[in-house]
Design a protein around this motif. Structure first.
Motif, PDB file in Angstrom:
ATOM      1  N   ASP A 160      -6.602  -2.442 -53.844  1.00  0.00           N
ATOM      2  CA  ASP A 160      -6.947  -1.122 -53.301  1.00  0.00           C
ATOM      3  C   ASP A 160      -8.359  -1.127 -52.720  1.00  0.00           C
ATOM      4  O   ASP A 160      -8.593  -0.623 -51.617  1.00  0.00           O
ATOM      5  CB  ASP A 160      -6.834  -0.059 -54.391  1.00  0.00           C
ATOM      6  CG  ASP A 160      -7.135   1.332 -53.852  1.00  0.00           C
ATOM      7  OD1 ASP A 160      -6.287   1.874 -53.111  1.00  0.00           O
ATOM      8  OD2 ASP A 160      -8.228   1.863 -54.141  1.00  0.00           O
ATOM      9  N   LEU A 161      -9.312  -1.723 -53.459  1.00  0.00           N
ATOM     10  CA  LEU A 161     -10.694  -1.776 -52.972  1.00  0.00           C
ATOM     11  C   LEU A 161     -10.783  -2.617 -51.705  1.00  0.00           C
ATOM     12  O   LEU A 161     -11.425  -2.220 -50.727  1.00  0.00           O
ATOM     13  CB  LEU A 161     -11.617  -2.347 -54.052  1.00  0.00           C
ATOM     14  CG  LEU A 161     -13.098  -2.467 -53.674  1.00  0.00           C
ATOM     15  CD1 LEU A 161     -13.671  -1.117 -53.260  1.00  0.00           C
ATOM     16  CD2 LEU A 161     -13.903  -3.057 -54.828  1.00  0.00           C
ATOM     17  N   GLN A 164      -9.597  -0.750 -48.762  1.00  0.00           N
ATOM     18  CA  GLN A 164     -10.560   0.250 -48.280  1.00  0.00           C
ATOM     19  C   GLN A 164     -11.718  -0.394 -47.513  1.00  0.00           C
ATOM     20  O   GLN A 164     -12.323   0.232 -46.654  1.00  0.00           O
ATOM     21  CB  GLN A 164     -11.084   1.069 -49.459  1.00  0.00           C
ATOM     22  CG  GLN A 164     -10.007   1.954 -50.084  1.00  0.00           C
ATOM     23  CD  GLN A 164     -10.578   2.971 -51.038  1.00  0.00           C
ATOM     24  OE1 GLN A 164     -11.494   3.713 -50.688  1.00  0.00           O
ATOM     25  NE2 GLN A 164     -10.053   3.003 -52.258  1.00  0.00           N
ATOM     26  N   PHE A 165     -12.019  -1.665 -47.837  1.00  0.00           N
ATOM     27  CA  PHE A 165     -13.046  -2.392 -47.079  1.00  0.00           C
ATOM     28  C   PHE A 165     -12.551  -2.767 -45.681  1.00  0.00           C
ATOM     29  O   PHE A 165     -13.346  -2.944 -44.761  1.00  0.00           O
ATOM     30  CB  PHE A 165     -13.441  -3.686 -47.802  1.00  0.00           C
ATOM     31  CG  PHE A 165     -14.383  -3.493 -48.955  1.00  0.00           C
ATOM     32  CD1 PHE A 165     -15.446  -2.614 -48.884  1.00  0.00           C
ATOM     33  CD2 PHE A 165     -14.207  -4.218 -50.124  1.00  0.00           C
ATOM     34  CE1 PHE A 165     -16.316  -2.447 -49.944  1.00  0.00           C
ATOM     35  CE2 PHE A 165     -15.073  -4.065 -51.196  1.00  0.00           C
ATOM     36  CZ  PHE A 165     -16.128  -3.174 -51.105  1.00  0.00           C
ATOM     37  N   GLN A 172     -13.818   4.817 -41.342  1.00  0.00           N
ATOM     38  CA  GLN A 172     -12.924   5.183 -42.445  1.00  0.00           C
ATOM     39  C   GLN A 172     -13.119   4.287 -43.672  1.00  0.00           C
ATOM     40  O   GLN A 172     -12.586   4.564 -44.737  1.00  0.00           O
ATOM     41  CB  GLN A 172     -11.466   5.101 -41.984  1.00  0.00           C
ATOM     42  CG  GLN A 172     -11.095   6.123 -40.930  1.00  0.00           C
ATOM     43  CD  GLN A 172      -9.629   6.028 -40.533  1.00  0.00           C
ATOM     44  OE1 GLN A 172      -8.863   5.249 -41.097  1.00  0.00           O
ATOM     45  NE2 GLN A 172      -9.235   6.822 -39.550  1.00  0.00           N
ATOM     46  N   ARG A 173     -13.882   3.209 -43.516  1.00  0.00           N
ATOM     47  CA  ARG A 173     -14.073   2.275 -44.625  1.00  0.00           C
ATOM     48  C   ARG A 173     -14.920   2.890 -45.729  1.00  0.00           C
ATOM     49  O   ARG A 173     -15.768   3.739 -45.481  1.00  0.00           O
ATOM     50  CB  ARG A 173     -14.747   0.991 -44.126  1.00  0.00           C
ATOM     51  CG  ARG A 173     -13.852   0.185 -43.228  1.00  0.00           C
ATOM     52  CD  ARG A 173     -14.556  -1.035 -42.670  1.00  0.00           C
ATOM     53  NE  ARG A 173     -13.753  -1.591 -41.588  1.00  0.00           N
ATOM     54  CZ  ARG A 173     -14.234  -2.289 -40.586  1.00  0.00           C
ATOM     55  NH1 ARG A 173     -15.524  -2.536 -40.518  1.00  0.00           N
ATOM     56  NH2 ARG A 173     -13.428  -2.740 -39.647  1.00  0.00           N
ATOM     57  N   ILE A 174     -14.714   2.403 -46.937  1.00  0.00           N
ATOM     58  CA  ILE A 174     -15.466   2.892 -48.084  1.00  0.00           C
ATOM     59  C   ILE A 174     -16.922   2.423 -47.990  1.00  0.00           C
ATOM     60  O   ILE A 174     -17.199   1.285 -47.601  1.00  0.00           O
ATOM     61  CB  ILE A 174     -14.810   2.412 -49.401  1.00  0.00           C
ATOM     62  CG1 ILE A 174     -15.424   3.123 -50.606  1.00  0.00           C
ATOM     63  CG2 ILE A 174     -14.894   0.896 -49.551  1.00  0.00           C
ATOM     64  CD1 ILE A 174     -14.645   2.907 -51.900  1.00  0.00           C
ATOM     65  N   LYS A 178     -20.023   4.192 -52.704  1.00  0.00           N
ATOM     66  CA  LYS A 178     -18.765   4.703 -53.263  1.00  0.00           C
ATOM     67  C   LYS A 178     -17.925   3.563 -53.843  1.00  0.00           C
ATOM     68  O   LYS A 178     -17.218   3.751 -54.836  1.00  0.00           O
ATOM     69  CB  LYS A 178     -17.977   5.457 -52.192  1.00  0.00           C
ATOM     70  CG  LYS A 178     -18.602   6.788 -51.825  1.00  0.00           C
ATOM     71  CD  LYS A 178     -17.723   7.584 -50.892  1.00  0.00           C
ATOM     72  CE  LYS A 178     -18.361   8.946 -50.603  1.00  0.00           C
ATOM     73  NZ  LYS A 178     -17.575   9.742 -49.639  1.00  0.00           N
ATOM     74  N   ALA A 179     -18.016   2.395 -53.232  1.00  0.00           N
ATOM     75  CA  ALA A 179     -17.266   1.244 -53.742  1.00  0.00           C
ATOM     76  C   ALA A 179     -17.701   0.897 -55.161  1.00  0.00           C
ATOM     77  O   ALA A 179     -16.893   0.459 -55.984  1.00  0.00           O
ATOM     78  CB  ALA A 179     -17.466   0.043 -52.822  1.00  0.00           C
ATOM     79  N   HIS A 182     -15.635   2.552 -57.741  1.00  0.00           N
ATOM     80  CA  HIS A 182     -14.195   2.289 -57.703  1.00  0.00           C
ATOM     81  C   HIS A 182     -13.699   1.795 -59.062  1.00  0.00           C
ATOM     82  O   HIS A 182     -14.419   1.115 -59.802  1.00  0.00           O
ATOM     83  CB  HIS A 182     -13.895   1.247 -56.622  1.00  0.00           C
ATOM     84  CG  HIS A 182     -12.448   1.118 -56.292  1.00  0.00           C
ATOM     85  ND1 HIS A 182     -11.582   0.343 -57.036  1.00  0.00           N
ATOM     86  CD2 HIS A 182     -11.701   1.680 -55.300  1.00  0.00           C
ATOM     87  CE1 HIS A 182     -10.366   0.419 -56.512  1.00  0.00           C
ATOM     88  NE2 HIS A 182     -10.408   1.220 -55.457  1.00  0.00           N
TER      89      HIS A 182
END
Length: 202
Positions: A160-161, A164-165, A172-174, A178-179, A182
């Motif tokens: 999932d992480l 998002q990267f 839109q990337r984390i 915020k990462a 996670h």
């Protein structure tokens, strides 16, 4: 350069050769990066000036290497950095076996903390942004392979992480800050303590 005694060559970084050295008076071990100017009449490169200014203005942070001094030398200049026992590339290269999940989490956490600190100081890490202009490149359209097929042995949280990267478009990337929050970092195995990480000696 007279204030330093060269102890050996570490390698080549962006724009220059890096040496391990000792300050003659204090005995402090540092990494000296010698940067040669291509043409003296061109003067100091703007990019180098921006990097030096950013490092000088940043407060100390254990996840960002510290710039200790800058001085002219021959047909260029020298940057004196805090000496690091190793870097991540060396850790991976010298590993006797694959890094444990807890160690991977710890290294990723440190990397993200450094990037988040830079972003909080309005600095974008140059080597993380030197990517092609994808608006000028045409790709053959194809169905993306699911990450779980590419990396079948990693946890759902890691997938999932990573997903998002890799989001596109980039906005839109984390974010790094915020990462760090996670679930990947809060599920077993937890990130390893620094004392449990392998450190090849230079």
């Amino acid at each position: 350069m007279d204030q330093y005694c060269i102890l050996g060559r570490i390698g080549e970084g962006a724009h220059g050769i890096v040496f391990k050295a000792k300050h003659v008076e204090t005995g402090e071990i540092v990494a000296l990066k010698k940067v040669a100017l291509r043409r003296l009449e061109d003067g100091f490169p703007n990019q180098a000036l921006r990097e030096i200014k950013a490092l000088q203005e940043m407060e100390d942070n254990q996840y960002v290497v510290q710039l200790k001094a800058v001085f002219p030398h021959g047909g260029g200049f020298v940057l004196a950095f805090e000496f690091m026992l190793s870097d991540l590339a060396e850790v991976v290269r010298h590993a006797q076996r694959p890094l444990a999940q807890a160690q991977v989490k710890s290294y990723l956490q440190m990397l993200l903390k450094g990037v988040a600190f830079c972003h909080a100081n309005n600095i974008v890490h140059r080597e993380l942004t030197e990517l092609p202009d994808y608006n000028k490149i045409s790709f053959k359209e194809q169905v993306p392979m699911p990450l779980e097929e590419v990396l079948p042995d990693v946890s759902p949280q890691a997938l999932d992480l990573l997903g998002q990267f890799l989001l596109y478009p980039p906005h839109q990337r984390i974010a790094a800050s915020k990462a760090l929050l996670h679930q990947y970092f809060f599920t077993a195995p937890l990130p390893a303590h620094p004392s449990e990480l392998p450190i090849p000696q230079r």
